[in-house]
Design a protein around this motif. Sequence first.
Motif, PDB file in Angstrom:
ATOM      1  N   GLN A  10      21.922   7.823  22.747  1.00  0.00           N
ATOM      2  CA  GLN A  10      20.731   7.966  21.906  1.00  0.00           C
ATOM      3  C   GLN A  10      19.904   6.686  21.933  1.00  0.00           C
ATOM      4  OE1 GLN A  10      22.047   9.589  17.943  1.00  0.00           O
ATOM      5  NE2 GLN A  10      20.368  10.934  18.592  1.00  0.00           N
ATOM      6  N   THR A  34      27.113   4.321  21.805  1.00  0.00           N
ATOM      7  CA  THR A  34      26.472   5.640  21.793  1.00  0.00           C
ATOM      8  C   THR A  34      25.015   5.600  21.349  1.00  0.00           C
ATOM      9  OG1 THR A  34      27.224   6.032  19.529  1.00  0.00           O
ATOM     10  CG2 THR A  34      28.653   6.834  21.309  1.00  0.00           C
ATOM     11  N   ARG A  35      24.584   4.428  20.906  1.00  0.00           N
ATOM     12  CA  ARG A  35      23.211   4.320  20.406  1.00  0.00           C
ATOM     13  C   ARG A  35      22.632   2.989  20.849  1.00  0.00           C
ATOM     14  NH1 ARG A  35      21.421   3.287  15.581  1.00  0.00           N
ATOM     15  NH2 ARG A  35      19.636   4.562  15.056  1.00  0.00           N
ATOM     16  N   GLY A  92      13.577  12.744  24.324  1.00  0.00           N
ATOM     17  CA  GLY A  92      14.612  12.826  23.298  1.00  0.00           C
ATOM     18  C   GLY A  92      14.825  11.542  22.520  1.00  0.00           C
ATOM     19  N   ALA A  93      14.000  10.529  22.743  1.00  0.00           N
ATOM     20  CA  ALA A  93      14.153   9.261  22.021  1.00  0.00           C
ATOM     21  C   ALA A  93      13.354   9.291  20.719  1.00  0.00           C
ATOM     22  CB  ALA A  93      13.678   8.102  22.892  1.00  0.00           C
ATOM     23  N   GLU A  94      13.770   8.433  19.806  1.00  0.00           N
ATOM     24  CA  GLU A  94      13.093   8.314  18.521  1.00  0.00           C
ATOM     25  C   GLU A  94      12.164   7.093  18.596  1.00  0.00           C
ATOM     26  OE1 GLU A  94      14.609   7.853  13.883  1.00  0.00           O
ATOM     27  OE2 GLU A  94      15.985   7.627  15.574  1.00  0.00           O
ATOM     28  N   THR A 108      26.081   0.809  17.773  1.00  0.00           N
ATOM     29  CA  THR A 108      24.733   0.551  18.298  1.00  0.00           C
ATOM     30  C   THR A 108      24.637  -0.823  18.936  1.00  0.00           C
ATOM     31  OG1 THR A 108      23.793   1.947  16.563  1.00  0.00           O
ATOM     32  CG2 THR A 108      22.295   0.419  17.646  1.00  0.00           C
ATOM     33  N   LYS A 150      18.863   8.762  28.163  1.00  0.00           N
ATOM     34  CA  LYS A 150      19.118  10.195  28.358  1.00  0.00           C
ATOM     35  C   LYS A 150      19.994  10.430  29.589  1.00  0.00           C
ATOM     36  CE  LYS A 150      18.423  14.383  27.015  1.00  0.00           C
ATOM     37  NZ  LYS A 150      18.736  14.745  25.619  1.00  0.00           N
ATOM     38  N   ARG A 176      16.621   4.513  19.997  1.00  0.00           N
ATOM     39  CA  ARG A 176      15.601   4.334  18.964  1.00  0.00           C
ATOM     40  C   ARG A 176      14.700   3.171  19.372  1.00  0.00           C
ATOM     41  NH1 ARG A 176      17.037   3.808  12.652  1.00  0.00           N
ATOM     42  NH2 ARG A 176      16.652   6.050  12.714  1.00  0.00           N
TER      43      ARG A 176
END
Lengths: 434, 434
Positions: free
Chosen positions: B155, B130-131, B179-181, B224, B150, B157
């Motif tokens: 998610q 999910t990451r 929407g990314a960090e 992750t 997306k 990073r």
Amino acid sequence: MSLFENKILLPKSELPKFWYNVLPDLPEPMGPYLNADRKPVSPSDLSAIFPQILIEQEVSDQRLHQIPDPVRDALSIWRPTPLVRAKRLENALGVSSRIYFKDESVSPSGSHKSNTAMAQAYFNKEAGITRLTTETGAGQWGTALAIAAKQFGIQARVFMVKISLEQKPYRKILMNFMGAEVLASPSSITEAGRKALKENPEAMGTLGLAISEAVEEAVSRPDTNYVLGSVLNHVILHQTVIGQEVKKQLALIGEKPDYLIACHGGGSNFGGLVAPYVEDILGGKDKITAIAVEPESCPTLTGGKFTYDVGDTAGFTPLMPMYSLGADFQPPAIHAGGLRYHGASPIVSSLLKSKVIEATAVSAADCFKYAQLLYRSELIVPAPESAHALAQTCLTALELEKQGRPGCLVFTLSGHGLLDLAAYQTLQANHSPS
Amino acid sequence: MSLFENKILLPKSELPKFWYNVLPDLPEPMGPYLNADRKPVSPSDLSAIFPQILIEQEVSDQRLHQIPDPVRDALSIWRPTPLVRAKRLENALGVSSRIYFKDESVSPSGSHKSNTAMAQAYFNKEAGITRLTTETGAGQWGTALAIAAKQFGIQARVFMVKISLEQKPYRKILMNFMGAEVLASPSSITEAGRKALKENPEAMGTLGLAISEAVEEAVSRPDTNYVLGSVLNHVILHQTVIGQEVKKQLALIGEKPDYLIACHGGGSNFGGLVAPYVEDILGGKDKITAIAVEPESCPTLTGGKFTYDVGDTAGFTPLMPMYSLGADFQPPAIHAGGLRYHGASPIVSSLLKSKVIEATAVSAADCFKYAQLLYRSELIVPAPESAHALAQTCLTALELEKQGRPGCLVFTLSGHGLLDLAAYQTLQANHSPS
């Protein structure tokens, strides 16, 4: 649909051979441009800054104007542009309307401005002009002119509204990379600029003032003409390739538009889409709603007055019959620089006054919201200007859905926003829910 | 040529159905990846950060790997990409060679990186992840990953090399908009980052360090995984859509390449173009010269040593058989961030060692010069990385002209430079004759 599925493409041979002049279609003839003494402007009054052929186009009553071969060659570098069915956007909105956008962002400048830039550079070159001055707000027009001037071997000097220059440094780099000179407006090299700086040394500039500076310089030098990226009739004329192509593209897939939607700053993008449809709208056989979209913070069409006003701050331009917020209107520093203009195209103004078209204003929050939705669904970042058309399109599609009568909506993606990302950063800080 | 004249387009149906794995074609089998103890890495060693299928792709001896439908759907948003005959560039150079570029800049991220981003996001999603964490240099890979994550509901990073983040603020805005960090590397949230900051609080970061940070985080969290935008075999596998399409496009117009030219940072762009041609090169029926182009200031292939080295600064990655400048090499702050890497793709390294391909380094001055020439002729601003391939193509075409033996040259325009304009501003200050 075509070979390319969601993109309706036309072969190069379908690039329009003529520009479409909407002046003969106007329900009420447009009043003449006036000098400061309220007497009609004569063609010779304009010859200090425009070549003869553009002056003729400005007042022509002839519907079709042949596009010269060198201009058609230049346009064919990127035209015809795609008409794109935005299915992923429709899904994201949850609407059953068909949404199409005319993708003008594929031009070398990233916006529709290249359509008229190529034409104006060519006609000036043919008239023996070696230097062009112009203004730019968002930087799209300046970029387009820099490219066109280089293509036709002319020098370009661009007065860029200071606040836009600071918000969008990449635009200046791009123009310089092409060989154009870029000055922040107000500058100290013109009377108009010096006057503005004297009144307020911190002045961040307006399109109106940048026009004054560019016109002032063109008037004072015989080798130099002035070019305008919007507002005037001949600019809209050159943009009618947009609407003509849309017509052909929709016909290819058996569609007819219920809504034609474009943002409105000076009016060339909106006019270019809608002018070729005015006869159809007036004929009334198919009901087409054409909507010009502006920002709530600079509501020329929806909050201005139909009047005779000048196009620039110093009053160098003729008085034109148009909607205006007043030439001394100081638009707030919204990031859709191309929509920060006190006036409007006389053609669009006339169409609105005659109720051939409608106008509406959208909020910055909606622009941000739907720009992000377009990016996340169609993977395209719209120019902040184009986000206004997009937002209205989405709002209309949602409203139609509520009413249970989905339709065919076409908007112009007048440009991409890759060089305007700072605008979205600011908007994100102010408006983002996520 | 096609309907679209200078653009050779393929219909969606011609999007490759398989990725092409070049590993079985290598003249010398690639040595295994090694752990720090010099023992071969086992698949389970990699499963902390990669899904099983990517690990399998990394060591596969099977030539064709079917592209899953959801990945093909995602790729079809912009693929097949155009192959463009650069006639105006040829004229500007005054050469009679035919120059083509594969235009990977039309992807949603503006570069070829989207090809593998979509695949990696999909395979991780399928594996229940999910990451995703990753590093980015120039920002192209980060942008591509942000978009792909997306699309598949994951998610993201992104650890962005600090100097690139400062030089290219628009990239961060774009990733955030999706929407990314985005974190500047070195960051204070990883051991590797803290160590680097302790050694030098002003550290501007390197790709190698950013990889360490992203890997460290992925290892420590079961939800992750880590994704890499270049270097690895499975990344090059996903990029082979480029070369496969080029083959079809050239065949359509009866051309065969004499030169295949691409820039080389981690190797995925070069590998993606050339891998499908390796059999042809080895077959020797048609002489094809494949050239990997790097910057003089970071000459991994032309100045490095073929050795076993780690891919990151902290030494979290396995030892890989590749050309390397040493994992502690601090590349100068050149603006082609995507080429600031101490190592090289093992596949490209193996091909170079076996003399199947060539490598060369070009100067920043030539990159600037020919980037400007491309912009002024073809009206496209290349990414600074792509400018290396372009520069070598121009230099080769000029040399061939001198020798009186024009040919067919194909380079990849791996990305556009609209988000890298600050790089050109600096280069202009340093290298511009005009």
